[in-house]
Each structure stands twice: as structure tokens, then as C-alpha cells.
Design a protein around this motif. Structure first.
Motif, PDB file in Angstrom:
ATOM      1  N   GLU A   1     -16.564  -3.942 -10.871  1.00  0.00           N
ATOM      2  CA  GLU A   1     -15.797  -3.015 -10.029  1.00  0.00           C
ATOM      3  C   GLU A   1     -14.458  -3.670  -9.682  1.00  0.00           C
ATOM      4  O   GLU A   1     -14.392  -4.865  -9.415  1.00  0.00           O
ATOM      5  N   GLY A   2     -13.396  -2.884  -9.706  1.00  0.00           N
ATOM      6  CA  GLY A   2     -12.075  -3.409  -9.387  1.00  0.00           C
ATOM      7  C   GLY A   2     -11.967  -3.841  -7.936  1.00  0.00           C
ATOM      8  O   GLY A   2     -12.613  -3.276  -7.055  1.00  0.00           O
ATOM      9  N   LYS A   3     -11.156  -4.854  -7.695  1.00  0.00           N
ATOM     10  CA  LYS A   3     -10.930  -5.343  -6.339  1.00  0.00           C
ATOM     11  C   LYS A   3      -9.444  -5.176  -6.034  1.00  0.00           C
ATOM     12  O   LYS A   3      -8.607  -5.850  -6.616  1.00  0.00           O
ATOM     13  N   VAL A   4      -9.139  -4.241  -5.141  1.00  0.00           N
ATOM     14  CA  VAL A   4      -7.751  -4.001  -4.744  1.00  0.00           C
ATOM     15  C   VAL A   4      -7.487  -4.824  -3.484  1.00  0.00           C
ATOM     16  O   VAL A   4      -8.151  -4.632  -2.457  1.00  0.00           O
ATOM     17  N   ILE A   5      -6.528  -5.743  -3.575  1.00  0.00           N
ATOM     18  CA  ILE A   5      -6.236  -6.598  -2.421  1.00  0.00           C
ATOM     19  C   ILE A   5      -4.855  -6.333  -1.844  1.00  0.00           C
ATOM     20  O   ILE A   5      -4.445  -7.010  -0.919  1.00  0.00           O
ATOM     21  N   VAL A   6      -4.155  -5.355  -2.388  1.00  0.00           N
ATOM     22  CA  VAL A   6      -2.840  -5.006  -1.844  1.00  0.00           C
ATOM     23  C   VAL A   6      -2.978  -3.751  -0.991  1.00  0.00           C
ATOM     24  O   VAL A   6      -3.887  -2.954  -1.184  1.00  0.00           O
ATOM     25  N   ALA A   7      -2.075  -3.603  -0.046  1.00  0.00           N
ATOM     26  CA  ALA A   7      -2.070  -2.419   0.808  1.00  0.00           C
ATOM     27  C   ALA A   7      -0.636  -2.170   1.267  1.00  0.00           C
ATOM     28  O   ALA A   7       0.181  -3.086   1.339  1.00  0.00           O
ATOM     29  N   GLU A   8      -0.361  -0.914   1.542  1.00  0.00           N
ATOM     30  CA  GLU A   8       0.985  -0.598   2.036  1.00  0.00           C
ATOM     31  C   GLU A   8       1.086  -0.995   3.500  1.00  0.00           C
ATOM     32  O   GLU A   8       0.087  -1.068   4.212  1.00  0.00           O
ATOM     33  N   ILE A   9       2.305  -1.271   3.913  1.00  0.00           N
ATOM     34  CA  ILE A   9       2.555  -1.583   5.310  1.00  0.00           C
ATOM     35  C   ILE A   9       3.530  -0.544   5.852  1.00  0.00           C
ATOM     36  O   ILE A   9       4.333   0.020   5.110  1.00  0.00           O
ATOM     37  N   GLU A  10       3.440  -0.307   7.121  1.00  0.00           N
ATOM     38  CA  GLU A  10       4.299   0.696   7.756  1.00  0.00           C
ATOM     39  C   GLU A  10       5.722   0.157   7.838  1.00  0.00           C
ATOM     40  O   GLU A  10       5.966  -0.995   8.185  1.00  0.00           O
ATOM     41  N   HIS A  11       6.664   1.017   7.509  1.00  0.00           N
ATOM     42  CA  HIS A  11       8.077   0.655   7.616  1.00  0.00           C
ATOM     43  C   HIS A  11       8.530   0.872   9.054  1.00  0.00           C
ATOM     44  O   HIS A  11       8.384   1.962   9.608  1.00  0.00           O
ATOM     45  N   VAL A  12       9.049  -0.165   9.655  1.00  0.00           N
ATOM     46  CA  VAL A  12       9.571  -0.080  11.004  1.00  0.00           C
ATOM     47  C   VAL A  12      11.069  -0.409  10.932  1.00  0.00           C
ATOM     48  O   VAL A  12      11.429  -1.571  10.689  1.00  0.00           O
ATOM     49  N   PRO A  13      11.927   0.588  11.111  1.00  0.00           N
ATOM     50  CA  PRO A  13      13.356   0.318  11.002  1.00  0.00           C
ATOM     51  C   PRO A  13      13.844  -0.586  12.139  1.00  0.00           C
ATOM     52  O   PRO A  13      13.315  -0.573  13.244  1.00  0.00           O
ATOM     53  N   CYS A  14      14.815  -1.388  11.803  1.00  0.00           N
ATOM     54  CA  CYS A  14      15.399  -2.293  12.806  1.00  0.00           C
ATOM     55  C   CYS A  14      16.331  -1.511  13.720  1.00  0.00           C
ATOM     56  O   CYS A  14      17.033  -0.613  13.287  1.00  0.00           O
ATOM     57  N   GLU A  15      16.327  -1.888  14.981  1.00  0.00           N
ATOM     58  CA  GLU A  15      17.271  -1.259  15.920  1.00  0.00           C
ATOM     59  C   GLU A  15      18.593  -2.002  15.852  1.00  0.00           C
ATOM     60  O   GLU A  15      18.635  -3.208  15.726  1.00  0.00           O
ATOM     61  N   GLN A  16      19.669  -1.258  15.963  1.00  0.00           N
ATOM     62  CA  GLN A  16      20.976  -1.893  15.889  1.00  0.00           C
ATOM     63  C   GLN A  16      21.703  -1.837  17.184  1.00  0.00           C
ATOM     64  O   GLN A  16      21.626  -1.118  18.023  1.00  0.00           O
TER      65      GLN A  16
END
Length: 186
Positions: free
Chosen positions: A171-186
Motif C-alpha cells: 500500500e502506498g504511503k503518502v507523507i506529504v500534506a498541504e499547508i494553509e497559506h497565511v499571507p503576511c501582513e504589511q
């Protein structure tokens, strides 16, 4: 939107592209693990994880084909290349694992299974010169490993080569995952 609408505006295409990005990240992880000399069993699982993500992207496109005005041939070819290449690499890792356990007949059968998967992608690899070259390199590497195993079998082991591998891929093992994009405040 009426008439011509960009596929990128549709949620199903965005989800497909998310899966492709995850598959690429998984593929990069598997390549890095190969460079580090990770155990063949884990390499097999990592490549199957990339295969599974590409397969999910292909299924998403297929399930929502009616949403799109046009699906590019290169996108379809790219997904097919990902599916077949990583399944082939999983078989190659399984072959290396079998050879390490002195099961040369199984190793040769796994190489043959890998070659069958690579053969499925020949048409897709013809889309660009880079893809064609990469597919050729993959085939050459596989043939070299198979030739080494065949020679060992002829000289040392004398094992019967089965028509197909006795062991199925893990069985495949997926070890990557997306992360939430948090924009930087300027």
C-alpha cells in the motif's frame, strides 16, 4: 460563466491541480529517499504513494470531464507519466528488495512488471523532448538492473523466473500534506 470559461475557475480542476502538486511533492520525497539510500521497502511505499496521488488526480479529471470545455493533452499525458513511472519505480524497488533477499527470480519478474508499466507511457512521453529523454533514461536504468539480475541468475542462482511477481506491491504511503497559506501582513 457562459460559453468559454477557463478550467482553472472550476473547483474540480483546482482539486485536480492540488492532487498533482501533492504527487510532485511525494515524488520529490521518494527521489530524495533514493539519494539517501533508504530501504527498498520504504522506497516502494513512497513511489506507490506518488502513484496513488496521480491516480486520484486522473480520477478527479475523469469524474468531472463534463465540467471542462477542454482538457489539454499535455496535462493528461503528464498524469499518465506520473502514474506509470512511479508504479514502475515501485516495482524496481521491490526487485532490489527481492534481490537483497536472494530471490532473483522474483527480482527479474518485478523488473518485467516495471517494464510493462513503462511501456504504457511511451505515447505520453512523446509529448515533449524532455519527457521522451526522461522515459528513455528510466527504461535504460531498468534494463541495466534487469540484465544484472539475469546474469546473476544464470551464473549463481538458477531460479525459475515467474510470469508475474509473487508479491504484490505494498500500500502506498503518502507523507506529504498541504499547508494553509497565511499571507503576511504589511
Amino acid at each position: 460563466l457562459p460559453g468559454e470559461r477557463p478550467n482553472e475557475l472550476l473547483a474540480s480542476m483546482a482539486h485536480t491541480m492540488r492532487l498533482i502538486c501533492l504527487a510532485e511533492a511525494q515524488a520529490a520525497t521518494a527521489r530524495r529517499a533514493e539519494e539517501k539510500g533508504t530501504a527498498h521497502g520504504l522506497l516502494c511505499k513512497l513511489h506507490m504513494g506518488a502513484h496513488d496521488l496521480y491516480k486520484a488526480a486522473d480520477k478527479m479529471l475523469g469524474d468531472h470531464v463534463s465540467d471542462f470545455n477542454f482538457i489539454g493533452k499535455k496535462l493528461q499525458a503528464y498524469i499518465l507519466l506520473g502514474i506509470t513511472t512511479h508504479r514502475s519505480r515501485a516495482h524496481r524497488a521491490a526487485a532490489e528488495e527481492a534481490a537483497a533477499a536472494n530471490d532473483i527470480g522474483e527480482a527479474i519478474a518485478s523488473c518485467d512488471a516495471a517494464a510493462k508499466h513503462l511501456a504504457r507511457s511511451v505515447g505520453a512521453a512523446g509529448e515533449t523532448d524532455t519527457w521522451r529523454e526522461a522515459a528513455g533514461d528510466e527504461k535504460t536504468a531498468l534494463e541495466a538492473i534487469r540484465a544484472k539480475f539475469v546474469k546473476e541468475n544464470e551464473v549463481v542462482y538458477f531460479e525459475k523466473v515467474p510470469d508475474k511477481p509473487a508479491k504484490s506491491l505494498p500500500e502506498g504511503k503518502v507523507i506529504v500534506a498541504e499547508i494553509e497559506h497565511v499571507p503576511c501582513e504589511q
